[in-house]
Design a protein around this motif. Structure first.
Motif, PDB file in Angstrom:
ATOM      1  N   THR A  63      46.466 -37.667 -19.940  1.00  0.00           N
ATOM      2  CA  THR A  63      46.326 -38.120 -18.469  1.00  0.00           C
ATOM      3  C   THR A  63      45.099 -39.431 -19.034  1.00  0.00           C
ATOM      4  OG1 THR A  63      44.652 -36.406 -18.382  1.00  0.00           O
ATOM      5  CG2 THR A  63      46.776 -36.413 -17.073  1.00  0.00           C
ATOM      6  N   ALA A  64      44.263 -39.163 -20.000  1.00  0.00           N
ATOM      7  CA  ALA A  64      43.200 -40.094 -20.351  1.00  0.00           C
ATOM      8  C   ALA A  64      42.781 -40.123 -21.724  1.00  0.00           C
ATOM      9  CB  ALA A  64      41.896 -39.532 -19.605  1.00  0.00           C
ATOM     10  N   PRO A  65      43.674 -41.428 -22.253  1.00  0.00           N
ATOM     11  CA  PRO A  65      43.311 -41.415 -23.891  1.00  0.00           C
ATOM     12  C   PRO A  65      41.838 -41.653 -24.101  1.00  0.00           C
ATOM     13  CG  PRO A  65      45.022 -42.951 -22.909  1.00  0.00           C
ATOM     14  CD  PRO A  65      44.370 -42.180 -21.750  1.00  0.00           C
ATOM     15  N   SER A  66      41.477 -41.088 -25.586  1.00  0.00           N
ATOM     16  CA  SER A  66      40.137 -41.206 -25.885  1.00  0.00           C
ATOM     17  C   SER A  66      40.163 -42.138 -26.938  1.00  0.00           C
ATOM     18  CB  SER A  66      39.679 -39.729 -26.109  1.00  0.00           C
ATOM     19  OG  SER A  66      39.665 -38.959 -24.821  1.00  0.00           O
ATOM     20  N   ASP A  67      38.939 -42.582 -27.254  1.00  0.00           N
ATOM     21  CA  ASP A  67      38.660 -43.578 -28.377  1.00  0.00           C
ATOM     22  C   ASP A  67      38.227 -42.547 -29.580  1.00  0.00           C
ATOM     23  OD1 ASP A  67      38.785 -46.344 -26.996  1.00  0.00           O
ATOM     24  OD2 ASP A  67      37.092 -45.253 -25.994  1.00  0.00           O
ATOM     25  N   LEU A  68      37.843 -41.642 -29.439  1.00  0.00           N
ATOM     26  CA  LEU A  68      37.324 -40.587 -30.404  1.00  0.00           C
ATOM     27  C   LEU A  68      37.176 -39.070 -29.970  1.00  0.00           C
ATOM     28  CD1 LEU A  68      35.671 -40.329 -32.972  1.00  0.00           C
ATOM     29  CD2 LEU A  68      33.422 -40.325 -31.706  1.00  0.00           C
ATOM     30  N   LEU A  69      37.702 -38.540 -30.914  1.00  0.00           N
ATOM     31  CA  LEU A  69      37.794 -36.997 -30.650  1.00  0.00           C
ATOM     32  C   LEU A  69      36.946 -36.242 -31.805  1.00  0.00           C
ATOM     33  CD1 LEU A  69      40.727 -37.944 -29.601  1.00  0.00           C
ATOM     34  CD2 LEU A  69      41.718 -35.782 -30.304  1.00  0.00           C
ATOM     35  N   ILE A  70      36.090 -35.453 -31.060  1.00  0.00           N
ATOM     36  CA  ILE A  70      35.146 -34.512 -31.958  1.00  0.00           C
ATOM     37  C   ILE A  70      35.760 -32.964 -31.847  1.00  0.00           C
ATOM     38  CG2 ILE A  70      32.745 -33.546 -32.348  1.00  0.00           C
ATOM     39  CD1 ILE A  70      31.774 -36.108 -30.856  1.00  0.00           C
ATOM     40  N   LEU A  71      36.231 -32.695 -32.626  1.00  0.00           N
ATOM     41  CA  LEU A  71      37.290 -31.611 -33.049  1.00  0.00           C
ATOM     42  C   LEU A  71      36.758 -30.471 -33.694  1.00  0.00           C
ATOM     43  CD1 LEU A  71      40.153 -30.378 -32.736  1.00  0.00           C
ATOM     44  CD2 LEU A  71      40.814 -31.959 -34.536  1.00  0.00           C
ATOM     45  N   ASP A  72      36.624 -29.305 -33.196  1.00  0.00           N
ATOM     46  CA  ASP A  72      36.126 -28.222 -33.707  1.00  0.00           C
ATOM     47  C   ASP A  72      37.411 -27.555 -34.343  1.00  0.00           C
ATOM     48  OD1 ASP A  72      34.559 -25.908 -34.785  1.00  0.00           O
ATOM     49  OD2 ASP A  72      34.954 -24.729 -32.868  1.00  0.00           O
ATOM     50  N   ILE A  73      37.102 -27.083 -35.721  1.00  0.00           N
ATOM     51  CA  ILE A  73      38.199 -26.326 -36.379  1.00  0.00           C
ATOM     52  C   ILE A  73      38.593 -25.126 -35.964  1.00  0.00           C
ATOM     53  CG2 ILE A  73      39.110 -25.569 -38.581  1.00  0.00           C
ATOM     54  CD1 ILE A  73      38.623 -28.759 -38.395  1.00  0.00           C
ATOM     55  N   PHE A  74      37.613 -24.159 -35.755  1.00  0.00           N
ATOM     56  CA  PHE A  74      38.216 -22.586 -35.284  1.00  0.00           C
ATOM     57  C   PHE A  74      38.062 -22.610 -33.527  1.00  0.00           C
ATOM     58  CE2 PHE A  74      36.690 -22.350 -39.485  1.00  0.00           C
ATOM     59  CZ  PHE A  74      37.856 -21.487 -40.115  1.00  0.00           C
ATOM     60  N   MET A  75      39.155 -22.403 -32.900  1.00  0.00           N
ATOM     61  CA  MET A  75      39.506 -22.233 -31.647  1.00  0.00           C
ATOM     62  C   MET A  75      40.606 -21.508 -31.322  1.00  0.00           C
ATOM     63  SD  MET A  75      38.817 -26.315 -30.155  1.00  0.00           S
ATOM     64  CE  MET A  75      40.140 -26.818 -31.161  1.00  0.00           C
ATOM     65  N   PRO A  76      40.422 -20.764 -30.145  1.00  0.00           N
ATOM     66  CA  PRO A  76      41.725 -20.044 -29.740  1.00  0.00           C
ATOM     67  C   PRO A  76      42.837 -20.800 -29.459  1.00  0.00           C
ATOM     68  CG  PRO A  76      40.078 -20.030 -27.900  1.00  0.00           C
ATOM     69  CD  PRO A  76      39.595 -20.971 -29.284  1.00  0.00           C
ATOM     70  N   GLU A  77      43.996 -20.288 -29.362  1.00  0.00           N
ATOM     71  CA  GLU A  77      45.295 -20.782 -28.755  1.00  0.00           C
ATOM     72  C   GLU A  77      45.883 -21.871 -29.714  1.00  0.00           C
ATOM     73  OE1 GLU A  77      45.569 -21.814 -24.596  1.00  0.00           O
ATOM     74  OE2 GLU A  77      43.889 -20.350 -24.142  1.00  0.00           O
ATOM     75  N   LYS A  78      45.277 -23.004 -29.824  1.00  0.00           N
ATOM     76  CA  LYS A  78      45.687 -24.012 -30.750  1.00  0.00           C
ATOM     77  C   LYS A  78      44.301 -24.479 -31.360  1.00  0.00           C
ATOM     78  CE  LYS A  78      48.989 -27.139 -29.845  1.00  0.00           C
ATOM     79  NZ  LYS A  78      50.000 -26.986 -30.659  1.00  0.00           N
ATOM     80  N   ASP A  79      44.295 -24.208 -32.815  1.00  0.00           N
ATOM     81  CA  ASP A  79      43.143 -24.314 -33.501  1.00  0.00           C
ATOM     82  C   ASP A  79      43.058 -25.961 -33.936  1.00  0.00           C
ATOM     83  OD1 ASP A  79      44.281 -24.935 -35.862  1.00  0.00           O
ATOM     84  OD2 ASP A  79      43.973 -22.688 -36.600  1.00  0.00           O
ATOM     85  N   GLY A  80      41.835 -26.277 -34.457  1.00  0.00           N
ATOM     86  CA  GLY A  80      41.795 -27.789 -34.664  1.00  0.00           C
ATOM     87  C   GLY A  80      42.800 -28.296 -35.634  1.00  0.00           C
TER      88      GLY A  80
END
Length: 123
Positions: free
Chosen positions: A43-60
């Motif tokens: 719905t809203a493209p981003s210029d930059l993603l800050i992405l954690d590696i360890f997360m539930p459901e779908k990890d980084g």
């Protein structure tokens, strides 16, 4: 305005990064996992993603693979504190999968802003 998507399952970390980035003049959206991040990106493209590696459901790492397979042009900063194993080798894997920069937690606001500026300058 530059849009940044912060993806981290830890609400305190997400809130802290959002506040630092908004104070620097960036528009920030948040997601608590990879599934939510994909929905936000539709719905809203981003210029930059800050992405954690360890997360539930779908990890980084899963999210990074998906982004790269879809030929996403968004810049990505992968972050991690190593999870339960205190193993930061996952950050090296993220770099091989296409993260433009990696940051080991914890990091301070100056490091965060310096990394964001670098990535947005290099796009």
């Amino acid at each position: 305005m530059t849009c940044i998507l912060v993806i981290d399952d830890d609400i305190q970390t997400r809130t802290w990064m959002r506040r630092v980035l908004e104070a620097a003049g960036y528009a920030v959206t948040e997601a608590s996992n990879g599934h939510m991040a994909l929905q936000r990106l539709e719905t809203a493209p981003s210029d930059l993603l800050i992405l954690d590696i360890f997360m539930p459901e779908k990890d980084g790492l899963e999210l990074l693979r998906r982004l790269r397979s879809q030929h996403s042009t968004a810049r990505v900063i992968a972050i991690s504190g190593g999870g339960d194993l205190e193993d930061t080798s996952y950050l090296a894997v993220a770099a091989r999968l296409g993260a433009h920069q990696i940051l080991e937690k914890p990091f301070d606001s100056a490091t965060l802003l310096r990394s964001v500026t670098q990535q947005l300058t290099n796009r």
